[in-house]
Design a protein around this motif. Sequence first.
Motif, PDB file in Angstrom:
ATOM      1  N   VAL A  32      23.449  92.412  -3.098  1.00 58.03           N
ATOM      2  CA  VAL A  32      24.388  92.360  -1.492  1.00 58.03           C
ATOM      3  C   VAL A  32      25.476  90.760  -1.903  1.00 58.03           C
ATOM      4  N   PRO A  33      26.685  91.094  -1.307  1.00 57.17           N
ATOM      5  CA  PRO A  33      27.516  90.290  -0.843  1.00 57.17           C
ATOM      6  C   PRO A  33      26.943  89.424  -0.145  1.00 57.17           C
ATOM      7  N   ARG A  34      27.376  88.024  -0.038  1.00 59.92           N
ATOM      8  CA  ARG A  34      26.815  86.956   0.805  1.00 59.92           C
ATOM      9  C   ARG A  34      28.098  85.916   0.452  1.00 59.92           C
ATOM     10  N   THR A  35      28.189  84.606   1.317  1.00 59.10           N
ATOM     11  CA  THR A  35      28.976  84.069   2.048  1.00 59.10           C
ATOM     12  C   THR A  35      28.768  82.914   0.604  1.00 59.10           C
ATOM     13  N   ALA A  36      29.203  82.245   0.373  1.00 62.72           N
ATOM     14  CA  ALA A  36      28.965  81.129  -0.921  1.00 62.72           C
ATOM     15  C   ALA A  36      28.012  80.461  -0.428  1.00 62.72           C
ATOM     16  N   ALA A  37      26.802  79.620  -0.941  1.00 62.44           N
ATOM     17  CA  ALA A  37      26.191  78.353  -0.704  1.00 62.44           C
ATOM     18  C   ALA A  37      27.257  77.708  -0.862  1.00 62.44           C
ATOM     19  N   SER A  38      27.635  77.302  -1.236  1.00 57.15           N
ATOM     20  CA  SER A  38      28.497  75.972  -1.296  1.00 57.15           C
ATOM     21  C   SER A  38      29.526  75.673  -0.362  1.00 57.15           C
ATOM     22  N   THR A  39      29.456  77.400   0.567  1.00 60.52           N
ATOM     23  CA  THR A  39      30.857  76.787   1.847  1.00 60.52           C
ATOM     24  C   THR A  39      29.076  76.362   2.870  1.00 60.52           C
ATOM     25  N   VAL A  40      27.924  77.103   2.536  1.00 62.63           N
ATOM     26  CA  VAL A  40      26.716  76.522   3.581  1.00 62.63           C
ATOM     27  C   VAL A  40      26.359  74.499   3.300  1.00 62.63           C
ATOM     28  N   ALA A  41      26.709  74.530   2.123  1.00 63.42           N
ATOM     29  CA  ALA A  41      25.583  73.077   1.914  1.00 63.42           C
ATOM     30  C   ALA A  41      26.625  71.992   2.551  1.00 63.42           C
ATOM     31  N   THR A  42      28.313  72.788   2.230  1.00 69.74           N
ATOM     32  CA  THR A  42      29.629  71.870   2.900  1.00 69.74           C
ATOM     33  C   THR A  42      29.165  71.549   4.485  1.00 69.74           C
ATOM     34  N   ALA A  43      28.681  72.908   5.279  1.00 65.37           N
ATOM     35  CA  ALA A  43      29.074  72.426   6.614  1.00 65.37           C
ATOM     36  C   ALA A  43      27.921  71.760   6.815  1.00 65.37           C
ATOM     37  N   GLU A  44      26.730  72.127   6.425  1.00 69.06           N
ATOM     38  CA  GLU A  44      25.619  71.406   6.805  1.00 69.06           C
ATOM     39  C   GLU A  44      25.115  69.291   7.229  1.00 69.06           C
ATOM     40  N   ALA A  45      26.260  69.290   5.869  1.00 71.02           N
ATOM     41  CA  ALA A  45      26.611  68.112   5.595  1.00 71.02           C
ATOM     42  C   ALA A  45      27.698  67.749   7.139  1.00 71.02           C
ATOM     43  N   ALA A  46      28.460  68.573   6.345  1.00 76.31           N
ATOM     44  CA  ALA A  46      29.967  67.152   8.024  1.00 76.31           C
ATOM     45  C   ALA A  46      28.993  67.795  10.031  1.00 76.31           C
ATOM     46  N   VAL A  47      28.926  68.825   9.514  1.00 71.27           N
ATOM     47  CA  VAL A  47      27.749  69.579  10.864  1.00 71.27           C
ATOM     48  C   VAL A  47      26.794  67.481  10.980  1.00 71.27           C
ATOM     49  N   SER A  48      25.756  68.007  10.527  1.00 71.68           N
ATOM     50  CA  SER A  48      24.644  66.747  10.513  1.00 71.68           C
ATOM     51  C   SER A  48      25.515  65.301  10.648  1.00 71.68           C
ATOM     52  N   ALA A  49      26.299  64.963  10.557  1.00 69.56           N
ATOM     53  CA  ALA A  49      27.721  63.890  10.599  1.00 69.56           C
ATOM     54  C   ALA A  49      28.252  64.079  12.249  1.00 69.56           C
ATOM     55  N   ILE A  50      28.316  65.159  12.657  1.00 71.92           N
ATOM     56  CA  ILE A  50      28.699  65.297  13.238  1.00 71.92           C
ATOM     57  C   ILE A  50      27.720  64.837  15.227  1.00 71.92           C
ATOM     58  N   ILE A  51      27.014  65.705  14.529  1.00 71.70           N
ATOM     59  CA  ILE A  51      25.746  65.749  15.464  1.00 71.70           C
ATOM     60  C   ILE A  51      24.765  64.192  16.059  1.00 71.70           C
ATOM     61  N   ALA A  52      25.043  63.166  14.511  1.00 71.84           N
ATOM     62  CA  ALA A  52      24.960  62.099  14.916  1.00 71.84           C
ATOM     63  C   ALA A  52      25.607  61.390  15.489  1.00 71.84           C
ATOM     64  N   ASP A  53      27.105  61.332  15.550  1.00 69.82           N
ATOM     65  CA  ASP A  53      27.868  60.411  15.993  1.00 69.82           C
ATOM     66  C   ASP A  53      28.385  61.073  17.224  1.00 69.82           C
ATOM     67  N   VAL A  54      28.307  62.267  17.690  1.00 72.66           N
ATOM     68  CA  VAL A  54      27.634  62.988  19.492  1.00 72.66           C
ATOM     69  C   VAL A  54      26.504  61.884  19.798  1.00 72.66           C
ATOM     70  N   ARG A  55      25.930  61.610  19.198  1.00 75.95           N
ATOM     71  CA  ARG A  55      24.165  61.355  19.459  1.00 75.95           C
ATOM     72  C   ARG A  55      24.481  59.743  19.814  1.00 75.95           C
ATOM     73  N   GLY A  56      25.284  58.793  18.458  1.00 73.15           N
ATOM     74  CA  GLY A  56      25.548  57.349  18.691  1.00 73.15           C
ATOM     75  C   GLY A  56      26.818  57.314  20.470  1.00 73.15           C
ATOM     76  N   ARG A  57      27.941  58.173  19.764  1.00 73.46           N
ATOM     77  CA  ARG A  57      28.755  57.567  20.235  1.00 73.46           C
ATOM     78  C   ARG A  57      29.234  58.477  21.860  1.00 73.46           C
ATOM     79  N   GLY A  58      28.578  59.344  22.757  1.00 69.10           N
ATOM     80  CA  GLY A  58      28.767  60.562  23.773  1.00 69.10           C
ATOM     81  C   GLY A  58      29.789  60.541  23.727  1.00 69.10           C
ATOM     82  N   HIS A  59      30.484  60.480  25.072  1.00 69.39           N
ATOM     83  CA  HIS A  59      32.109  61.298  25.122  1.00 69.39           C
ATOM     84  C   HIS A  59      32.867  60.670  24.834  1.00 69.39           C
TER      85      HIS A  59
END
Length: 454
Positions: A32-59
């Motif tokens: 069945v059709p699905r979003t490309a796996a590479s798109t999901v992997a790229t999103a996970e790397a970017a999101v992990s960095a954002i979460i770490a930044d918000v936890r570290g620097r807050g506002h």
Amino acid sequence: MSNLESPVASVTLKRTDLRGRALGLAELKNAVPRTAASTVATAEAAVSAIIADVRGRGHAALADLAHKFDGVAQEHPRVPAAALAEALETVDPTVRAALEESIARARAFAEAQKPANVDFQVASGAVVSSHWVPVSRVGMYVPGGLAPLASSVIMNAVPAQAAGVASIALASPPQKENGGMPGQTILAAAALLGIDEVYAMGGAQAIAAFAYGVDAGTGPNGGGDTIDPVDVVSGPGNIFVATAKRLVKGVVGIDSEAGATEIAVLADSTANPVFVAADLISQAEHDPNAASVLVTDSPELADAVERELGVQVARTAHRERVETALSGPQSGIVLVDGIDQGVAVCNAYAAEHLEVVTADAQAVAARIINAGAIFVGEYSPVSLGDYCAGSNHVLPTSGTAAFSSGLNVTTFLRAVQLINYSKDALAEVAGHVITLSKAEGWPAHGDAVAVRFP
């Protein structure tokens, strides 16, 4: 005449032909059709960095990310109470009436969903109970990047309120054209529902702020209000929002991975190709990564739908976005031998939204076990559920409907068990407890019962 001015667009969906093939579940899931796996992997790397930044620097991180992604200069994300009141006062009366009708239908269904407490007497003097208790605090996400989804305010808030949640916070991306605040209809819907804790925060950073909290005094000008952590994060969003929810799951509860929208239509030769094409387009306009899938045993219908897509896409408001979504790997036409194979394909796909447009649609729909929501017959389009059916449009995507539910009252409730035994009731099973504790090698467990009967 240029292509953009042409009355017919060139729309060709990828076709997957499963006719004459006996495929197992794993093979169907791969087909069945699905979003490309590479798109999901790229999103996970970017999101992990954002979460770490918000936890570290807050506002400070929230302000930088608002500037980077939304083009907004932000001192603090909290929306003033006056802005909420003004949004409700100035909202178009017809929009307000539509919001009120949507709220009324959603609230009626949410109230009907509330489970009953259970008090069960196992034996004389032995009562085991299951009592439903609301979580204390919820963080709701409402998309606003490509469009301000005021309807998502309703879909998040009404079940939480029906569950009895005492503290509800809402986040939606800041809009440059609205002075750095979320869209006006979003603010109006929040005010209509009595939600006064609203933040101009978008994407993964909003999910991180809700999951971990943000202390005051960490912003560019001394900070903003403290954002208390929540117990549950709910709401739909793009692939980055869905990925963020997956990454914080365990720190907080989540409703489901409600990412880029999906529609699958299971149709036979009785379906109206004009309706089917319109419904595929209705979800494709959400996001370039949206998925629109037709599953049919009728090549003639597939051809007719594709021709109709050319006509309707040419005149739709978000033509470029729709064309991108329809031409992506996540969209397509799946040809099957018959409705039996079509049902198997749909259960393997586990669509967020599934329309069943076949002869005897109700009986066919009853055979679907994996879907976020099932829309039965040609007069139950997905867009009805998006706004005013009474159902909820925050639903699991990317195949997670095989094990996740759409947002509902129980998303915000916990079943707490209560065990109440008298001395005589405990004495009745004391020997069994002691025996089992010794069999498992935990004698102190049995001693804790034996000590009560010297």
